[in-house]
Write a protein that holds these residues in place. Structure first.
Motif, PDB file in Angstrom:
ATOM      1  N   GLY A  24      19.154 -25.663  23.588  1.00 43.57           N
ATOM      2  CA  GLY A  24      18.904 -24.234  23.702  1.00 43.57           C
ATOM      3  C   GLY A  24      17.760 -23.785  22.818  1.00 43.57           C
ATOM      4  O   GLY A  24      16.900 -22.998  23.221  1.00 43.57           O
ATOM      5  N   ARG A  25      17.708 -24.301  21.585  1.00 39.42           N
ATOM      6  CA  ARG A  25      16.602 -23.948  20.685  1.00 39.42           C
ATOM      7  C   ARG A  25      15.292 -24.480  21.230  1.00 39.42           C
ATOM      8  O   ARG A  25      14.272 -23.783  21.204  1.00 39.42           O
ATOM      9  N   TRP A  55      32.963 -30.168  21.158  1.00 43.66           N
ATOM     10  CA  TRP A  55      32.080 -30.087  19.996  1.00 43.66           C
ATOM     11  C   TRP A  55      30.751 -30.773  20.295  1.00 43.66           C
ATOM     12  O   TRP A  55      29.692 -30.247  19.954  1.00 43.66           O
ATOM     13  N   PHE A  93      24.066 -28.239  23.279  1.00 41.90           N
ATOM     14  CA  PHE A  93      23.613 -26.921  23.725  1.00 41.90           C
ATOM     15  C   PHE A  93      22.759 -26.249  22.652  1.00 41.90           C
ATOM     16  O   PHE A  93      21.724 -25.656  22.953  1.00 41.90           O
ATOM     17  N   LEU A  94      23.197 -26.336  21.392  1.00 41.14           N
ATOM     18  CA  LEU A  94      22.412 -25.729  20.314  1.00 41.14           C
ATOM     19  C   LEU A  94      21.028 -26.349  20.226  1.00 41.14           C
ATOM     20  O   LEU A  94      20.018 -25.643  20.130  1.00 41.14           O
ATOM     21  N   ILE A  95      20.964 -27.664  20.256  1.00 43.01           N
ATOM     22  CA  ILE A  95      19.672 -28.350  20.134  1.00 43.01           C
ATOM     23  C   ILE A  95      18.805 -28.059  21.346  1.00 43.01           C
ATOM     24  O   ILE A  95      17.645 -27.643  21.216  1.00 43.01           O
ATOM     25  N   PHE A 154      28.676 -28.561  22.497  1.00 42.30           N
ATOM     26  CA  PHE A 154      28.192 -27.418  21.741  1.00 42.30           C
ATOM     27  C   PHE A 154      26.952 -27.796  20.936  1.00 42.30           C
ATOM     28  O   PHE A 154      25.966 -27.055  20.920  1.00 42.30           O
ATOM     29  N   ILE A 155      26.980 -28.948  20.286  1.00 41.76           N
ATOM     30  CA  ILE A 155      25.824 -29.415  19.502  1.00 41.76           C
ATOM     31  C   ILE A 155      24.632 -29.633  20.423  1.00 41.76           C
ATOM     32  O   ILE A 155      23.507 -29.215  20.115  1.00 41.76           O
TER      33      ILE A 155
END
Length: 99
Positions: free
Chosen positions: A79-80, A69, A75-77, A72-73
Motif C-alpha cells: 500500500g505504501r 497478520w 498490505f502495509l508494504i 496485513f504486513i
C-alpha cells in the motif's frame, strides 16, 4: 477437583464440567477428592475427543491470526509503495490544458 496440596496451592483452573458437577453433587466431589476419579473407558475416550477438538480449534484460530497478520504486513508494504507511485505519477504528469 484436584486435592489441595500441602502448601495450600490449588490447580490454576477448574473445567466447566467440574463446576457443573460441583453444583449438582457435592458428595461426588468429596468422594473424588478423597479417592480420585474413576472414569469409564467411554468417558476417557470422550475426554480425549474433546481435548483433540479443543486443540484443533485453537490451532485453526492461531493459524488464521498468523495468516491475517502476514496479509496485513504485505498490505502495509504494498500500500505504501502503491501510494508513492501514484503520488510520483501525479507530480510528473502535467495537465494538458496548460500552455
Amino acid at each position: 477437583m484436584a486435592p489441595v496440596k500441602k502448601h495450600g496451592r490449588r490447580r490454576a483452573s477448574v473445567s466447566a464440567s467440574e463446576l457443573a458437577q460441583m453444583g449438582v453433587c457435592e458428595r461426588l466431589v468429596v468422594f473424588e477428592h478423597r479417592y480420585g476419579k474413576r472414569r469409564t473407558v467411554e468417558q476417557q475416550q470422550a475426554i480425549k475427543r474433546g481435548r483433540r477438538a479443543h486443540a484443533r480449534f485453537y490451532r485453526e484460530g492461531h493459524m488464521d491470526w498468523t495468516r491475517w497478520w502476514r496479509y496485513f504486513i504485505v498490505f502495509l508494504i504494498f500500500g505504501r509503495w502503491l501510494t508513492l507511485c501514484v503520488a510520483k505519477w501525479f507530480q510528473v504528469r502535467k495537465p494538458h490544458h496548460e500552455t
